[in-house]
Design a protein around this motif. Structure first.
Motif, PDB file in Angstrom:
ATOM      1  N   THR A 175     -41.881 -24.647 -13.522  1.00  0.00           N
ATOM      2  CA  THR A 175     -42.184 -25.857 -14.269  1.00  0.00           C
ATOM      3  C   THR A 175     -43.694 -26.078 -14.284  1.00  0.00           C
ATOM      4  O   THR A 175     -44.371 -25.936 -13.262  1.00  0.00           O
ATOM      5  N   ALA A 222     -33.987 -19.786 -20.326  1.00  0.00           N
ATOM      6  CA  ALA A 222     -33.745 -21.111 -20.894  1.00  0.00           C
ATOM      7  C   ALA A 222     -34.954 -21.997 -20.659  1.00  0.00           C
ATOM      8  O   ALA A 222     -35.617 -21.905 -19.622  1.00  0.00           O
ATOM      9  N   THR A 223     -35.259 -22.853 -21.625  1.00  0.00           N
ATOM     10  CA  THR A 223     -36.374 -23.791 -21.493  1.00  0.00           C
ATOM     11  C   THR A 223     -35.875 -25.207 -21.733  1.00  0.00           C
ATOM     12  O   THR A 223     -34.980 -25.443 -22.544  1.00  0.00           O
ATOM     13  N   GLU A 224     -36.471 -26.143 -21.002  1.00  0.00           N
ATOM     14  CA  GLU A 224     -36.116 -27.558 -21.145  1.00  0.00           C
ATOM     15  C   GLU A 224     -37.390 -28.394 -21.156  1.00  0.00           C
ATOM     16  O   GLU A 224     -38.182 -28.335 -20.212  1.00  0.00           O
ATOM     17  N   SER A 225     -37.585 -29.152 -22.217  1.00  0.00           N
ATOM     18  CA  SER A 225     -38.728 -30.053 -22.295  1.00  0.00           C
ATOM     19  C   SER A 225     -38.466 -31.296 -21.463  1.00  0.00           C
ATOM     20  O   SER A 225     -37.439 -31.963 -21.621  1.00  0.00           O
ATOM     21  N   ILE A 226     -39.394 -31.612 -20.555  1.00  0.00           N
ATOM     22  CA  ILE A 226     -39.278 -32.843 -19.766  1.00  0.00           C
ATOM     23  C   ILE A 226     -40.541 -33.699 -19.914  1.00  0.00           C
ATOM     24  O   ILE A 226     -40.818 -34.552 -19.086  1.00  0.00           O
ATOM     25  N   GLN A 263     -42.489 -28.286 -19.340  1.00  0.00           N
ATOM     26  CA  GLN A 263     -41.250 -27.540 -19.483  1.00  0.00           C
ATOM     27  C   GLN A 263     -40.704 -27.098 -18.129  1.00  0.00           C
ATOM     28  O   GLN A 263     -41.464 -26.903 -17.172  1.00  0.00           O
TER      29      GLN A 263
END
Length: 270
Positions: A175, A222-226, A263
């Motif tokens: 991250t 996998a990617t996750e926007s935070i 991310q």
């Protein structure tokens, strides 16, 4: 490993300047924080510490249960508080913090002396670089990095080293903030943010890192926007911690303008 190759800005920021002592990084975890669920009406120093702990927990929850048999390494561990939290709260079999800066490893061993004494075979801190990790091939179940990869000069070597030290099926979780692709975004960030202008932070586009992971042998990336859980809360806290015109307030602007985003990237070793 030649530690004279540590970039001067990194050496100064985490050496003599000791970033953990600045008001914006209260608590010593040295990350911008996950502010989800924290009241932003008047955030306190305790809230700031909680945000930094929450960011670590978000990353560590990405490792599958049961966790008691997993051996992990944290790349860019800084003062080592996150590695100690990982062992204490998630009860991994072992966690080793790795940092390129000798001063940070010295601080990590001092700050976490009690934890090291309590878990001598399960917690450790050692010098190492992201592209030269001090572990044998296929010796780890997990590798993670919390807000450190923006300092790595390039990410392809990090991806290759993570793939080398992970067993098949092992997991990498990273991250940090990644930038929009293209030279225009990189140039605009240098104007907005002093950390990009002086070379402390490097403009790493997210799609480039994903491509490096795939090339290194990772699957199911996998990617996750935070970003919505990071930038508004951080900026609200900085309103009371740094002067109004301080350049760190421009992180929120850069996010809103689409120049960067925070991310969580997860990848499994094929």
């Amino acid at each position: 490993m030649d530690h004279n190759h540590i970039p001067p800005t990194v050496r100064r920021t985490y050496g003599t300047d000791d970033l953990s002592q600045t008001p914006g990084f209260a608590g010593g975890f040295i990350n911008f924080g996950d502010w989800q669920g924290i009241d932003l009406t008047a955030p306190t120093t305790e809230d700031r510490v909680r945000s930094q702990e929450q960011l670590y927990r978000r990353v560590l929850r990405a490792f599958p249960e049961p966790r008691e048999s997993l051996r992990l390494a944290e790349v860019g561990c800084g003062r080592g508080l996150g590695a100690a939290l990982a062992l204490r709260e998630f009860r991994f079999a072992a966690v080793t913090g790795v940092d390129i800066h000798p001063d940070q490893i010295e601080r990590a061993r001092a700050v976490n002396a009690r934890a090291l004494a309590s878990y001598p075979d399960r917690l450790g801190y050692t010098i190492g670089a992201a592209d030269e990790l001090p572990f044998a091939d296929r010796s780890l179940d997990g590798v993670y990095s919390v807000e450190a990869a923006q300092h790595f000069r390039e990410l392809a070597g990090f991806a290759a080293e993570a793939a080398r030290v992970l067993r098949p099926g092992g997991r990498l979780v990273v991250t940090t903030f990644f930038t929009a692709p293209g030279p225009e975004a990189a140039e605009r960030l240098k104007i907005l943010l002093a950390s990009f202008a002086d070379g402390l932070d490097v403009a790493h586009p997210l799609d480039g890192f994903v491509a490096s992971l795939t090339a290194a042998g990772f699957a199911t990336v996998a990617t996750e926007s935070i970003g919505s859980h990071v930038w508004p809360g951080l900026d609200r806290y900085l309103a009371d911690a740094v002067p109004p015109g301080h350049w760190t307030h421009h992180f929120l602007t850069a996010w809103r303008d689409g120049l960067l985003d925070y991310q969580v990237v997860t990848a499994d070793r094929a």
